[in-house]
Design a protein around this motif. Structure first.
Motif, PDB file in Angstrom:
ATOM      1  N   ILE A  86       0.840  -1.195   0.000  1.00 36.62           N
ATOM      2  CA  ILE A  86       0.000   0.000   0.000  1.00 36.62           C
ATOM      3  C   ILE A  86       0.877   1.249   0.000  1.00 36.62           C
ATOM      4  N   LEU A  87       1.890   1.245   0.853  1.00 39.28           N
ATOM      5  CA  LEU A  87       2.784   2.394   0.940  1.00 39.28           C
ATOM      6  C   LEU A  87       3.616   2.568  -0.321  1.00 39.28           C
ATOM      7  N   SER A  88       4.033   1.461  -0.909  1.00 42.70           N
ATOM      8  CA  SER A  88       4.834   1.548  -2.130  1.00 42.70           C
ATOM      9  C   SER A  88       4.035   2.182  -3.256  1.00 42.70           C
ATOM     10  N   LEU A  89       2.788   1.770  -3.410  1.00 42.96           N
ATOM     11  CA  LEU A  89       1.934   2.355  -4.448  1.00 42.96           C
ATOM     12  C   LEU A  89       1.670   3.829  -4.182  1.00 42.96           C
ATOM     13  N   GLY A  90       1.407   4.157  -2.925  1.00 45.66           N
ATOM     14  CA  GLY A  90       1.173   5.560  -2.574  1.00 45.66           C
ATOM     15  C   GLY A  90       2.398   6.416  -2.809  1.00 45.66           C
ATOM     16  N   ALA A  91       3.573   5.907  -2.452  1.00 44.11           N
ATOM     17  CA  ALA A  91       4.809   6.658  -2.661  1.00 44.11           C
ATOM     18  C   ALA A  91       5.075   6.840  -4.150  1.00 44.11           C
ATOM     19  N   GLY A  92       4.870   5.790  -4.920  1.00 39.03           N
ATOM     20  CA  GLY A  92       5.074   5.894  -6.357  1.00 39.03           C
ATOM     21  C   GLY A  92       4.147   6.915  -6.987  1.00 39.03           C
ATOM     22  N   PHE A  93       2.905   6.937  -6.538  1.00 41.53           N
ATOM     23  CA  PHE A  93       1.936   7.898  -7.079  1.00 41.53           C
ATOM     24  C   PHE A  93       2.293   9.322  -6.665  1.00 41.53           C
ATOM     25  N   ALA A  94       2.553   9.516  -5.366  1.00 42.17           N
ATOM     26  CA  ALA A  94       2.788  10.866  -4.853  1.00 42.17           C
ATOM     27  C   ALA A  94       4.095  11.455  -5.373  1.00 42.17           C
ATOM     28  N   ILE A  95       5.175  10.702  -5.258  1.00 43.57           N
ATOM     29  CA  ILE A  95       6.473  11.221  -5.678  1.00 43.57           C
ATOM     30  C   ILE A  95       6.585  11.208  -7.202  1.00 43.57           C
ATOM     31  N   GLY A  96       6.052  10.180  -7.826  1.00 38.96           N
ATOM     32  CA  GLY A  96       6.129  10.080  -9.275  1.00 38.96           C
ATOM     33  C   GLY A  96       5.474  11.240  -9.992  1.00 38.96           C
ATOM     34  N   ARG A  97       4.395  11.763  -9.441  1.00 38.30           N
ATOM     35  CA  ARG A  97       3.692  12.890 -10.068  1.00 38.30           C
ATOM     36  C   ARG A  97       4.371  14.215  -9.797  1.00 38.30           C
ATOM     37  N   ALA A  98       5.309  14.237  -8.843  1.00 39.65           N
ATOM     38  CA  ALA A  98       5.980  15.492  -8.508  1.00 39.65           C
ATOM     39  C   ALA A  98       7.018  15.884  -9.554  1.00 39.65           C
ATOM     40  N   PHE A  99       7.469  14.937 -10.342  1.00 40.91           N
ATOM     41  CA  PHE A  99       8.485  15.195 -11.355  1.00 40.91           C
ATOM     42  C   PHE A  99       7.832  15.238 -12.731  1.00 40.91           C
ATOM     43  N   GLU A 100       8.373  16.069 -13.598  1.00 40.29           N
ATOM     44  CA  GLU A 100       7.823  16.163 -14.949  1.00 40.29           C
ATOM     45  C   GLU A 100       8.126  14.919 -15.765  1.00 40.29           C
ATOM     46  N   ASN A 101       9.277  14.322 -15.518  1.00 40.04           N
ATOM     47  CA  ASN A 101       9.656  13.090 -16.196  1.00 40.04           C
ATOM     48  C   ASN A 101       9.194  11.916 -15.329  1.00 40.04           C
ATOM     49  N   ALA A 102       8.267  11.123 -15.821  1.00 40.15           N
ATOM     50  CA  ALA A 102       7.689  10.025 -15.037  1.00 40.15           C
ATOM     51  C   ALA A 102       8.737   8.987 -14.653  1.00 40.15           C
ATOM     52  N   THR A 103       9.696   8.739 -15.532  1.00 40.92           N
ATOM     53  CA  THR A 103      10.726   7.744 -15.246  1.00 40.92           C
ATOM     54  C   THR A 103      11.571   8.174 -14.053  1.00 40.92           C
ATOM     55  N   VAL A 104      11.964   9.444 -14.025  1.00 42.21           N
ATOM     56  CA  VAL A 104      12.749   9.956 -12.901  1.00 42.21           C
ATOM     57  C   VAL A 104      11.933   9.872 -11.613  1.00 42.21           C
ATOM     58  N   GLY A 105      10.653  10.222 -11.688  1.00 37.68           N
ATOM     59  CA  GLY A 105       9.792  10.162 -10.508  1.00 37.68           C
ATOM     60  C   GLY A 105       9.650   8.759  -9.962  1.00 37.68           C
ATOM     61  N   VAL A 106       9.453   7.800 -10.850  1.00 36.04           N
ATOM     62  CA  VAL A 106       9.299   6.404 -10.406  1.00 36.04           C
ATOM     63  C   VAL A 106      10.613   5.882  -9.823  1.00 36.04           C
ATOM     64  N   LEU A 107      11.729   6.205 -10.448  1.00 30.11           N
ATOM     65  CA  LEU A 107      13.031   5.771  -9.914  1.00 30.11           C
ATOM     66  C   LEU A 107      13.315   6.403  -8.552  1.00 30.11           C
ATOM     67  N   PHE A 108      12.981   7.681  -8.412  1.00 33.67           N
ATOM     68  CA  PHE A 108      13.171   8.365  -7.130  1.00 33.67           C
ATOM     69  C   PHE A 108      12.269   7.757  -6.058  1.00 33.67           C
ATOM     70  N   ALA A 109      11.022   7.466  -6.405  1.00 35.01           N
ATOM     71  CA  ALA A 109      10.093   6.843  -5.458  1.00 35.01           C
ATOM     72  C   ALA A 109      10.571   5.448  -5.069  1.00 35.01           C
ATOM     73  N   THR A 110      11.102   4.705  -6.040  1.00 37.69           N
ATOM     74  CA  THR A 110      11.630   3.365  -5.750  1.00 37.69           C
ATOM     75  C   THR A 110      12.793   3.445  -4.771  1.00 37.69           C
ATOM     76  N   ALA A 111      13.665   4.415  -4.979  1.00 37.35           N
ATOM     77  CA  ALA A 111      14.796   4.590  -4.064  1.00 37.35           C
ATOM     78  C   ALA A 111      14.305   4.954  -2.661  1.00 37.35           C
ATOM     79  N   CYS A 112      13.290   5.806  -2.568  1.00 34.42           N
ATOM     80  CA  CYS A 112      12.738   6.187  -1.261  1.00 34.42           C
ATOM     81  C   CYS A 112      12.132   4.987  -0.546  1.00 34.42           C
ATOM     82  N   VAL A 113      11.387   4.180  -1.272  1.00 33.21           N
ATOM     83  CA  VAL A 113      10.775   2.990  -0.686  1.00 33.21           C
ATOM     84  C   VAL A 113      11.851   2.007  -0.225  1.00 33.21           C
ATOM     85  N   PHE A 114      12.881   1.831  -1.038  1.00 30.42           N
ATOM     86  CA  PHE A 114      13.976   0.927  -0.681  1.00 30.42           C
ATOM     87  C   PHE A 114      14.678   1.394   0.594  1.00 30.42           C
TER      88      PHE A 114
END
Length: 159
Positions: free
Chosen positions: A60-88
């Motif tokens: 649940i938290l991983s999906l929420g983090a990916g959604f919240a942080i991923g949308r903060a960046f204009e480049n979706a790939t960078v946002g998802v990678l940043f969110a993945t690093a935060c979750v890790f």
């Protein structure tokens, strides 16, 4: 602990039929994370650490983090990678905290729980010889929640 969890569940259910303060808070938090991605990343890491220690499911938290942080960046790939690093990072720190709590603070409680399962003694003996290999295999198993494995690892013969 059980009574507080039950009261939280009742509050969430009643709030969903009432004025929905929880939903408003979460929407406000998501907007804040989108406006402040780096501070939001630290907040997500802190939430993940606390949730890991408290046995909240990580998906649940991983999906929420990916959604919240991923949308903060204009480049979706960078946002998802940043969110993945935060979750890790959050999951790793939370796992270390759970291991240390199981080893030092809650040792007697975890030992009593482990004594009720004979398989635990067999796993402990296997960890003495092949600790890293057995731990990796148990980590990959979907049958053992990783939150519980962190606490149980604290009372094994792992140095």
């Amino acid at each position: 602990v059980g009574a507080s969890l039950l009261s939280c569940m009742v509050y969430v259910i009643l709030d969903s039929f009432g004025d929905q303060k929880i939903e408003a808070f979460l929407l406000h938090f998501l907007e804040w994370v989108q406006q402040n991605p780096y501070q939001g990343a630290l907040a997500v890491i802190l939430c993940y650490v606390i949730a890991t220690v408290l046995f909240v499911p990580g998906s649940i938290l991983s999906l929420g983090a990916g959604f919240a942080i991923g949308r903060a960046f204009e480049n979706a790939t960078v946002g998802v990678l940043f969110a993945t690093a935060c979750v890790f990072v959050g999951a790793s720190i939370g796992s270390i905290c759970s291991f240390l709590l199981g080893r030092y603070l809650f040792r007697q409680c975890v030992l009593r729980l482990a004594a009720t399962y004979p398989i635990f003694q067999a796993v402990d003996r296997a960890l003495e010889d092949n600790g890293l290999k057995i731990m990796i295999l148990m980590r990959l198993s979907p049958l053992i929640p990783y939150n519980a494995l962190d606490y149980l690892s604290g009372v094994t013969s792992i140095p």
